[in-house]
Design a protein around this motif. Structure first.
Motif, mmCIF file in Angstrom:
data_model
loop_
_atom_site.group_PDB
_atom_site.id
_atom_site.type_symbol
_atom_site.label_atom_id
_atom_site.label_comp_id
_atom_site.label_asym_id
_atom_site.label_seq_id
_atom_site.Cartn_x
_atom_site.Cartn_y
_atom_site.Cartn_z
ATOM 1 N N LEU A 4 0.827 -1.216 0.000
ATOM 2 C CA LEU A 4 0.000 0.000 0.000
ATOM 3 C C LEU A 4 0.863 1.269 0.000
ATOM 4 N N THR A 5 2.090 1.169 0.516
ATOM 5 C CA THR A 5 2.910 2.383 0.681
ATOM 6 C C THR A 5 3.082 3.151 -0.628
ATOM 7 N N TYR A 6 3.212 2.396 -1.734
ATOM 8 C CA TYR A 6 3.479 3.049 -3.022
ATOM 9 C C TYR A 6 2.345 3.989 -3.427
ATOM 10 N N LEU A 7 1.103 3.531 -3.234
ATOM 11 C CA LEU A 7 -0.041 4.352 -3.646
ATOM 12 C C LEU A 7 -0.039 5.682 -2.902
ATOM 13 N N CYS A 8 0.408 5.637 -1.636
ATOM 14 C CA CYS A 8 0.482 6.861 -0.836
ATOM 15 C C CYS A 8 1.652 7.734 -1.297
ATOM 16 N N SER A 9 2.814 7.095 -1.501
ATOM 17 C CA SER A 9 4.021 7.862 -1.868
ATOM 18 C C SER A 9 3.847 8.542 -3.220
ATOM 19 N N TRP A 10 3.160 7.890 -4.140
ATOM 20 C CA TRP A 10 2.980 8.446 -5.483
ATOM 21 C C TRP A 10 1.819 9.451 -5.530
ATOM 22 N N GLY A 11 1.105 9.585 -4.397
ATOM 23 C CA GLY A 11 -0.029 10.512 -4.363
ATOM 24 C C GLY A 11 -1.245 9.977 -5.101
ATOM 25 N N TRP A 12 -1.281 8.678 -5.369
ATOM 26 C CA TRP A 12 -2.437 8.091 -6.068
ATOM 27 C C TRP A 12 -3.640 8.007 -5.141
ATOM 28 N N ILE A 13 -3.367 7.807 -3.833
ATOM 29 C CA ILE A 13 -4.429 7.896 -2.828
ATOM 30 C C ILE A 13 -3.932 8.833 -1.732
ATOM 31 N N ASP A 14 -4.880 9.364 -0.944
ATOM 32 C CA ASP A 14 -4.546 10.370 0.056
ATOM 33 C C ASP A 14 -4.076 9.687 1.342
ATOM 34 N N VAL A 15 -2.814 9.916 1.699
ATOM 35 C CA VAL A 15 -2.266 9.249 2.892
ATOM 36 C C VAL A 15 -3.028 9.669 4.148
ATOM 37 N N GLU A 16 -3.551 10.909 4.160
ATOM 38 C CA GLU A 16 -4.292 11.361 5.354
ATOM 39 C C GLU A 16 -5.573 10.551 5.520
ATOM 40 N N ASP A 17 -6.191 10.178 4.390
ATOM 41 C CA ASP A 17 -7.398 9.340 4.463
ATOM 42 C C ASP A 17 -7.044 7.953 4.998
ATOM 43 N N VAL A 18 -5.915 7.436 4.553
ATOM 44 C CA VAL A 18 -5.456 6.126 5.044
ATOM 45 C C VAL A 18 -5.268 6.188 6.561
ATOM 46 N N VAL A 19 -4.613 7.254 7.023
ATOM 47 C CA VAL A 19 -4.354 7.404 8.458
ATOM 48 C C VAL A 19 -5.679 7.509 9.224
ATOM 49 N N THR A 20 -6.625 8.279 8.696
ATOM 50 C CA THR A 20 -7.907 8.459 9.376
ATOM 51 C C THR A 20 -8.673 7.144 9.468
ATOM 52 N N VAL A 21 -8.750 6.441 8.348
ATOM 53 C CA VAL A 21 -9.516 5.179 8.327
ATOM 54 C C VAL A 21 -8.896 4.156 9.286
ATOM 55 N N ILE A 22 -7.586 4.055 9.268
ATOM 56 C CA ILE A 22 -6.935 3.054 10.124
ATOM 57 C C ILE A 22 -7.002 3.485 11.596
ATOM 58 N N SER A 23 -6.858 4.776 11.865
ATOM 59 C CA SER A 23 -6.956 5.257 13.253
ATOM 60 C C SER A 23 -8.357 5.038 13.817
ATOM 61 N N ASN A 24 -9.375 5.172 12.969
ATOM 62 C CA ASN A 24 -10.771 5.047 13.436
ATOM 63 C C ASN A 24 -11.348 3.651 13.228
ATOM 64 N N ARG A 25 -10.489 2.680 12.940
ATOM 65 C CA ARG A 25 -10.984 1.314 12.684
ATOM 66 C C ARG A 25 -11.651 0.738 13.927
ATOM 67 N N PRO A 26 -12.523 -0.280 13.752
ATOM 68 C CA PRO A 26 -13.052 -0.981 14.922
ATOM 69 C C PRO A 26 -11.880 -1.508 15.760
ATOM 70 N N ARG A 27 -12.002 -1.458 17.074
ATOM 71 C CA ARG A 27 -10.847 -1.704 17.953
ATOM 72 C C ARG A 27 -10.282 -3.115 17.841
ATOM 73 N N HIS A 28 -11.075 -4.062 17.327
ATOM 74 C CA HIS A 28 -10.570 -5.443 17.252
ATOM 75 C C HIS A 28 -9.843 -5.726 15.930
ATOM 76 N N VAL A 29 -9.732 -4.738 15.073
ATOM 77 C CA VAL A 29 -9.133 -4.959 13.747
ATOM 78 C C VAL A 29 -7.650 -4.551 13.744
ATOM 79 N N SER A 30 -6.779 -5.518 13.520
ATOM 80 C CA SER A 30 -5.353 -5.224 13.344
ATOM 81 C C SER A 30 -5.061 -5.030 11.862
ATOM 82 N N VAL A 31 -4.028 -4.238 11.577
ATOM 83 C CA VAL A 31 -3.697 -3.928 10.182
ATOM 84 C C VAL A 31 -2.190 -4.088 9.981
ATOM 85 N N VAL A 32 -1.812 -4.758 8.908
ATOM 86 C CA VAL A 32 -0.396 -4.850 8.521
ATOM 87 C C VAL A 32 -0.241 -4.162 7.163
#
Ligand code: ATP
Ligand code: MG
Length: 189
Positions: free
Chosen positions: A122-150
């Motif tokens: 996923l890092t590439y999509l953020c680094s290239w600006g293809w997706i918004d890294v701030e949106d990624v951070v928001t979605v992962i920060s606000n995830r349901p508490r039982h969901v781990s992410v790699v």
């Protein structure tokens, strides 16, 4: 931690807090980022977790060992990418595809149906600006508490490094490819 000598005292702090989930990042130029994520997926599946493994660069046309093994283990596995960017005939289409891919991942994380969601490369999509890294951070920060992410991929942006509870940077000492050896089935894919 120094491994020159065996530890004679328990190095762990007296009290450790517990958590329901973690965000783990594997970045850097050394081999082993995707395989580390696969190892975690295998471990989680062994505990009966619902696991989703999403690949953002690899194409569904590639018959990788990880796709077969994950499916055999009951892991939901999907390739959302289109292969190497240098093979691409249409970068605009790739960008649109990557936005759709992230939108799928976002719904999957937020649904809470999986205790582990892997976002491979996923890092590439953020680094290239293809997706918004701030949106990624928001979605992962606000995830349901039982969901781990790699998350995996080279050159992770600082925002992804800060987001992760555990972040590793792998360093290549050398790689067979440097000596002109092609990727080997079973080891590299
Ligand atoms: P792996 O999938 O083997 O865990 P990775 O996820 O750490 O590798 P990627 O950057 O995703 O590494 O690379 C994908 C492919 O490139 C794999 O076939 C991998 O073996 C190969 N590769 C990894 N590191 C290097 C390197 N330093 N030089 C050349 N090829 C590499
Ligand atoms: Mg990889």
């Amino acid at each position: 931690m120094n491994s020159d000598e065996p530890l004679m005292e328990d190095p762990r702090p007296d009290s450790l807090s517990t958590t329901e989930s973690l965000v783990v990042l594997h970045t850097g130029g050394g081999k082993g980022k995707t395989t580390a994520a696969l190892g975690t997926a295998m471990r989680a599946a062994g505990h009966g977790w619902n696991v989703a493994f999403l690949q953002f660069m690899k194409s569904a046309d590639w018959l990788t060992g990880e796709a077969k093994s994950c499916r055999d283990l009951g892991i939901y596995f999907e390739c959302l990418g289109d292969g190497f960017t240098w093979d691409s005939a249409d970068i605009d289409a790739d960008i649109a595809r990557s936005k759709d891919a992230w939108s799928k991942a976002r719904s999957l994380i937020s649904s809470g149906n999986h205790q582990l969601v892997v976002l491979d490369e996923l890092t590439y999509l953020c680094s290239w600006g293809w997706i918004d890294v701030e949106d990624v951070v928001t979605v992962i920060s606000n995830r349901p508490r039982h969901v781990s992410v790699v998350i995996t991929g080279r050159d992770a942006l600082p925002q992804l490094i800060s987001l992760a509870d555990t972040a590793s940077n792998s360093m290549s000492l050398h790689h067979a490819y440097d000596r002109g050896v092609a990727a080997l089935k079973g080891i590299d894919f």
